[in-house]
Enzyme design. Structure first.
Site, PDB file in Angstrom:
ATOM      1  N   GLU A 104     -35.364 -26.992 -22.036  1.00  0.00           N
ATOM      2  CA  GLU A 104     -36.321 -28.063 -22.338  1.00  0.00           C
ATOM      3  C   GLU A 104     -35.947 -29.352 -21.620  1.00  0.00           C
ATOM      4  O   GLU A 104     -34.880 -29.437 -20.986  1.00  0.00           O
ATOM      5  CB  GLU A 104     -36.358 -28.314 -23.859  1.00  0.00           C
ATOM      6  CG  GLU A 104     -35.011 -28.759 -24.435  1.00  0.00           C
ATOM      7  CD  GLU A 104     -34.988 -28.864 -25.959  1.00  0.00           C
ATOM      8  OE1 GLU A 104     -35.681 -28.072 -26.629  1.00  0.00           O
ATOM      9  OE2 GLU A 104     -34.269 -29.754 -26.453  1.00  0.00           O
ATOM     10  N   HIS A 163     -36.782 -33.943 -22.012  1.00  0.00           N
ATOM     11  CA  HIS A 163     -37.319 -35.021 -22.851  1.00  0.00           C
ATOM     12  C   HIS A 163     -36.837 -36.352 -22.303  1.00  0.00           C
ATOM     13  O   HIS A 163     -35.967 -36.397 -21.420  1.00  0.00           O
ATOM     14  CB  HIS A 163     -36.889 -34.848 -24.317  1.00  0.00           C
ATOM     15  CG  HIS A 163     -35.503 -34.285 -24.481  1.00  0.00           C
ATOM     16  ND1 HIS A 163     -34.381 -34.987 -24.111  1.00  0.00           N
ATOM     17  CD2 HIS A 163     -35.057 -33.080 -24.929  1.00  0.00           C
ATOM     18  CE1 HIS A 163     -33.307 -34.236 -24.352  1.00  0.00           C
ATOM     19  NE2 HIS A 163     -33.681 -33.067 -24.832  1.00  0.00           N
ATOM     20  N   HIS A 196     -28.814 -36.827 -23.570  1.00  0.00           N
ATOM     21  CA  HIS A 196     -27.765 -36.145 -24.324  1.00  0.00           C
ATOM     22  C   HIS A 196     -26.409 -36.534 -23.738  1.00  0.00           C
ATOM     23  O   HIS A 196     -26.258 -36.651 -22.516  1.00  0.00           O
ATOM     24  CB  HIS A 196     -27.868 -34.623 -24.189  1.00  0.00           C
ATOM     25  CG  HIS A 196     -28.974 -33.991 -24.947  1.00  0.00           C
ATOM     26  ND1 HIS A 196     -29.251 -34.277 -26.258  1.00  0.00           N
ATOM     27  CD2 HIS A 196     -29.866 -33.029 -24.589  1.00  0.00           C
ATOM     28  CE1 HIS A 196     -30.267 -33.537 -26.664  1.00  0.00           C
ATOM     29  NE2 HIS A 196     -30.668 -32.776 -25.675  1.00  0.00           N
ATOM     30  N   HIS A 256     -32.657 -28.659 -19.124  1.00  0.00           N
ATOM     31  CA  HIS A 256     -31.292 -28.291 -19.499  1.00  0.00           C
ATOM     32  C   HIS A 256     -31.296 -27.148 -20.503  1.00  0.00           C
ATOM     33  O   HIS A 256     -32.229 -26.981 -21.293  1.00  0.00           O
ATOM     34  CB  HIS A 256     -30.525 -29.488 -20.065  1.00  0.00           C
ATOM     35  CG  HIS A 256     -31.178 -30.111 -21.261  1.00  0.00           C
ATOM     36  ND1 HIS A 256     -32.221 -30.996 -21.155  1.00  0.00           N
ATOM     37  CD2 HIS A 256     -30.936 -29.971 -22.592  1.00  0.00           C
ATOM     38  CE1 HIS A 256     -32.592 -31.398 -22.365  1.00  0.00           C
ATOM     39  NE2 HIS A 256     -31.841 -30.778 -23.264  1.00  0.00           N
ATOM     40  N   CYS A 296     -22.973 -33.175 -29.704  1.00  0.00           N
ATOM     41  CA  CYS A 296     -24.050 -33.767 -28.905  1.00  0.00           C
ATOM     42  C   CYS A 296     -24.469 -35.089 -29.525  1.00  0.00           C
ATOM     43  O   CYS A 296     -24.903 -35.137 -30.678  1.00  0.00           O
ATOM     44  CB  CYS A 296     -25.231 -32.807 -28.817  1.00  0.00           C
ATOM     45  SG  CYS A 296     -26.632 -33.504 -27.900  1.00  0.00           S
TER      46      CYS A 296
END
Lengths: 155, 155
Positions: free
Chosen positions: A67, A69, A73, A107, A121
């Site tokens: 995904e 976004h 992260h 990723h 994370c």
């Protein structure tokens, strides 16, 4: 009596990367995105803190959703081995390695065939929802042989 | 050519809780606050991320500054043993323990006499400066015998 229970500042580690008063949850809920054999534990999520820290654990052969976004992260590997795809590059992962995933970068994390992969994370507490790749996105990613092998779980 | 260098998404762990392209820095700089035998490594600090993750390591017998501030700390112990003071409570620490330090709560970390204490600390990137205790604050804290022993390094 206070309205809210007094909660100790300390949550003890328990064997096997578990913690007092931390639930081991499914990776995602109510989501049609593909993933396999991965759990989520939220270690810190507090309205007075702008970051949130989660511990994910992927069982051998498992993987997170591929995904992207807007939010970033920041990842610290805690245990095991595996690989991650970031953009069109594949990295082998070992304990304590640090990974940065820039906004809008595809990723995915994958545990090795015989190894659990566990990692912290860090994300912003307020963040956008992930996007899944289209067929064209996937074809573009698979153009690199190493990425295709990663996505097929055959690295 | 891009204006900024292309930096890999991965920074490898090196032996002894060190990392590629991460400097081991003094705990504080230009500060008269008392501390001893402690280093700081900033693992993630990015303007696109609201949280910041640092790794602190305290050598045997060392300690962080006793202080308080508005911003919160969220801590994961990574190695070794020691104690922390949070408010007027003292906790023994072991690897993987989780610690939350609420706003305006006095706190200090101390390594054991024969052990390094290493921990991750999550904070907001934008945060206020710490306050040091007054003589009256210290006297109040020392009223509890266990806290006095902690502050004297004799736990």
């Amino acid at each position: 009596m206070p309205d809210t229970p007094i909660v100790s500042s300390l949550r003890r580690a328990e064997p096997g990367f578990a913690w007092e008063r931390v639930a081991r949850l499914p990776y995602k809920e109510g989501d049609a995105a593909p993933f396999k054999a991965i759990s989520r534990q939220t270690l810190f999520s507090d309205p007075r803190l702008k970051g949130e820290l989660r511990y994910f654990e992927i069982e051998p052969g498992g993987f997170s959703t591929l995904e992207r976004h807007e939010h970033m992260h920041a990842v610290v590997i805690l245990r095991g081995e595996g690989h991650c795809l970031i953009g069109d590059l594949v990295y082998a992962l070992r304990p304590c390695d640090l990974i940065t995933i820039d906004p809008w970068t595809w990723h995915q994390f994958r545990a090795g065939q015989g190894e659990v992969l566990g990692f912290l994370c860090l994300v912003d507490r307020d963040r956008d929802k992930p996007q899944l790749p289209s067929a064209a996105d996937l074809a573009g990613l698979r153009a690199r042989p190493e990425v295709a092998r990663f996505l097929d779980g055959s690295l």
